[in-house]
Design a protein around this motif. Structure first.
Motif, short mmCIF file in Angstrom:
data_model
loop_
_atom_site.label_atom_id
_atom_site.label_comp_id
_atom_site.label_asym_id
_atom_site.label_seq_id
_atom_site.Cartn_x
_atom_site.Cartn_y
_atom_site.Cartn_z
N UNK A 17 7.10 8.65 -3.55
CA UNK A 17 8.29 8.03 -2.99
C UNK A 17 8.04 6.86 -2.06
N UNK A 18 6.79 6.42 -1.91
CA UNK A 18 6.48 5.31 -1.00
C UNK A 18 7.14 4.02 -1.45
N UNK A 19 7.43 3.18 -0.46
CA UNK A 19 7.90 1.82 -0.70
C UNK A 19 6.70 0.89 -0.52
N UNK A 20 6.33 0.20 -1.59
CA UNK A 20 5.09 -0.59 -1.60
C UNK A 20 5.40 -2.03 -2.01
N UNK A 21 4.77 -2.98 -1.33
CA UNK A 21 4.84 -4.38 -1.71
C UNK A 21 3.42 -4.89 -1.96
N UNK A 22 3.26 -5.70 -3.00
CA UNK A 22 1.99 -6.37 -3.28
C UNK A 22 2.26 -7.86 -3.17
N UNK A 23 1.57 -8.54 -2.26
CA UNK A 23 1.78 -9.97 -2.03
C UNK A 23 0.67 -10.76 -2.69
N UNK A 24 1.05 -11.66 -3.60
CA UNK A 24 0.10 -12.48 -4.33
C UNK A 24 0.00 -12.02 -5.77
N UNK A 59 8.42 -1.36 4.41
CA UNK A 59 7.48 -0.80 3.43
C UNK A 59 6.53 0.19 4.10
N UNK A 60 6.17 1.21 3.36
CA UNK A 60 5.14 2.13 3.84
C UNK A 60 3.77 1.48 3.75
N UNK A 61 3.56 0.72 2.68
CA UNK A 61 2.28 0.05 2.43
C UNK A 61 2.56 -1.36 1.92
N UNK A 62 1.83 -2.33 2.46
CA UNK A 62 1.84 -3.69 1.91
C UNK A 62 0.39 -4.04 1.56
N UNK A 63 0.16 -4.42 0.33
CA UNK A 63 -1.19 -4.81 -0.12
C UNK A 63 -1.20 -6.32 -0.26
N UNK A 64 -2.05 -6.96 0.54
CA UNK A 64 -2.04 -8.42 0.58
C UNK A 64 -3.18 -9.00 -0.25
N UNK A 65 -2.82 -9.85 -1.22
CA UNK A 65 -3.81 -10.43 -2.14
C UNK A 65 -3.65 -11.94 -2.31
N UNK A 66 -2.89 -12.60 -1.45
CA UNK A 66 -2.60 -14.02 -1.67
C UNK A 66 -3.64 -14.96 -1.08
N UNK A 67 -4.54 -14.42 -0.25
CA UNK A 67 -5.56 -15.25 0.42
C UNK A 67 -4.94 -16.41 1.19
N UNK A 68 -3.77 -16.18 1.76
CA UNK A 68 -3.11 -17.22 2.54
C UNK A 68 -2.67 -16.66 3.89
N UNK A 92 1.05 0.36 6.95
CA UNK A 92 -0.31 -0.13 6.70
C UNK A 92 -0.28 -1.40 5.87
N UNK A 93 -1.07 -2.38 6.30
CA UNK A 93 -1.34 -3.57 5.50
C UNK A 93 -2.78 -3.47 5.02
N UNK A 94 -2.97 -3.45 3.70
CA UNK A 94 -4.32 -3.42 3.11
C UNK A 94 -4.68 -4.85 2.72
N UNK A 115 3.22 -0.48 15.98
CA UNK A 115 2.02 0.29 15.67
C UNK A 115 1.55 0.03 14.23
N UNK A 116 1.47 -1.24 13.87
CA UNK A 116 1.03 -1.62 12.53
C UNK A 116 -0.49 -1.54 12.42
N UNK A 117 -0.97 -1.38 11.21
CA UNK A 117 -2.41 -1.30 10.95
C UNK A 117 -2.78 -2.28 9.84
N UNK A 118 -3.92 -2.95 10.02
CA UNK A 118 -4.49 -3.81 8.97
C UNK A 118 -5.86 -3.23 8.62
#
Length: 354
Positions: free
Chosen positions: A155-162, A212-221, A237-239, A261-264
């Motif tokens: 049930x997580x809300x996830x975003x993938x950037x890039x 979002x519960x999780x954001x996965x960052x892949x844009x290199x920007x 969490x930001x991965x 209380x965000x985490x990277x």
């Protein structure tokens, strides 16, 4: 037992791609030894260009402080150059232990038409996975590691950037998870069609859904990382899967970063993600990655091909933006000499020794 005593004469040399200076690559012929005990001779069918990392190498931008950590598993030479770098290779075992002969295999090996490696460095490609598609094994492995690091839950809300090669791959794998929401986010509206091919909802950054519960960052920007922090919900969490090489990046740790209380967390494929490190090996991860490639939808990541003879020009065209690609595939001739096919691919006769 091996077939080394019957090794054909044409296997005495190999042709490999080397980065020999900033924005300069060439094909070199080098000696190829006879396989020893526990080693295999692989004839390459295809290799893939991992654009992000390979262009960092091509442009001599690997930071000295991480040069050792960023070395590819079968790299020769050292950064900045000359260096033989790459890690998406698929071929056929032509010599070596009897139970390996004739197998189609993936190897984290640079762009080279034939090579010798210990068999423990090879991953057998399953019958249901085409050899051409199997070049994506290393990228799927990277995506798996990032997902293991993120640890999405029901049930997580996830975003993938890039929506590049890695981001798209992460989104493709996550599409099969029982998530509450998944969005693939990119500044380029043309990426919407790519997301639809993957079966993933697309969004421009300004329209992306927050909390979002999780954001996965892949844009290199830098802008992408800032948006990732904005989209993460409280305690989210930001991965970070982007590698910025020698670029300086500002991270907005003021404003509400601490209050929410965000985490990277970093994800890097060199080691298995900490959540699985004690129970999975790199070889386990590779076997899982190649098994997933039986799905034809992964062909969307293969966006062009060229013969080995044109590889130096292809890398430069990718670097200067003349060629756009997710994963560009290099095809290998069965017997013709790629240097003879295109003498312009090397600046001068060069003999590289192993």
């Amino acid at each position: 037992m091996t077939n080394s005593d019957q090794q054909p004469a044409q296997h005495a040399t190999a042709t490999a791609y080397w980065t020999v200076g900033p924005e300069k690559g060439e094909l070199r012929r080098e000696d190829l030894p006879v396989p020893g005990p526990g080693e295999a001779l692989v004839r390459t069918l295809y290799s893939g260009i991992s654009k992000g990392t390979e262009l960092v190498v091509h442009n001599a931008r690997v930071p000295e402080c991480v040069a050792e950590e960023m070395a590819a598993p079968n790299q020769e030479g050292s950064f900045p150059s000359p260096v033989k770098f790459g890690y998406l290779s698929v071929g056929i075992v032509e010599d070596g232990p009897a139970d390996w002969l004739g197998n189609t295999v993936f190897c984290l090996y640079p762009h080279q038409d034939r090579y010798i490696v210990p068999v423990e460095k090879l991953t057998v490609v399953p019958d249901g996975v085409p050899a051409r598609r199997a070049v994506l094994t290393g990228t799927v492995e990277t995506a798996i590691n990032g997902i293991w690091e993120a640890g999405p839950r029901l049930g997580d809300r996830v975003a993938v950037i890039g929506a590049g090669l890695v981001g798209g791959m992460v989104a493709k794998l996550l599409a099969s998870f029982p998530l509450g929401r998944l969005q693939l986010i990119d500044v380029d509206p043309a990426k919407r069609a790519f997301a639809e091919t993957l079966g993933v909802e697309f969004s421009l950054p300004d329209d992306a859904l927050p909390d979002c519960d999780i954001v996965i960052h892949c844009s290199a920007s830098e802008a992408g990382l800032e948006r990732a922090l904005q989209l993460a919900g409280d305690d989210g969490d930001v991965i970070e899967m982007s590698w910025y090489a020698d670029r300086k990046v500002s991270v907005p740790l003021g404003e509400d970063f601490h209050a929410r209380r965000l985490s990277i967390r970093a994800s890097q494929v060199g080691v298995v993600a900490r959540a699985r490190r004690h129970r999975r090996t790199n070889a386990d991860r590779l076997r899982l990655a190649v098994s997933l490639l039986s799905d034809p939808a992964f062909d969307a990541f293969l966006t062009g091909s060229s013969p080995l003879a044109e590889l130096p020009d292809v890398v430069q065209r990718l670097s200067d933006g003349a060629l756009d690609a997710l994963c560009h595939v290099i095809e290998y001739p069965v017997s013709d000499d790629p240097i003879r096919q295109n003498p312009a691919t090397r600046s001068a006769p060069t003999e590289a020794t192993r």
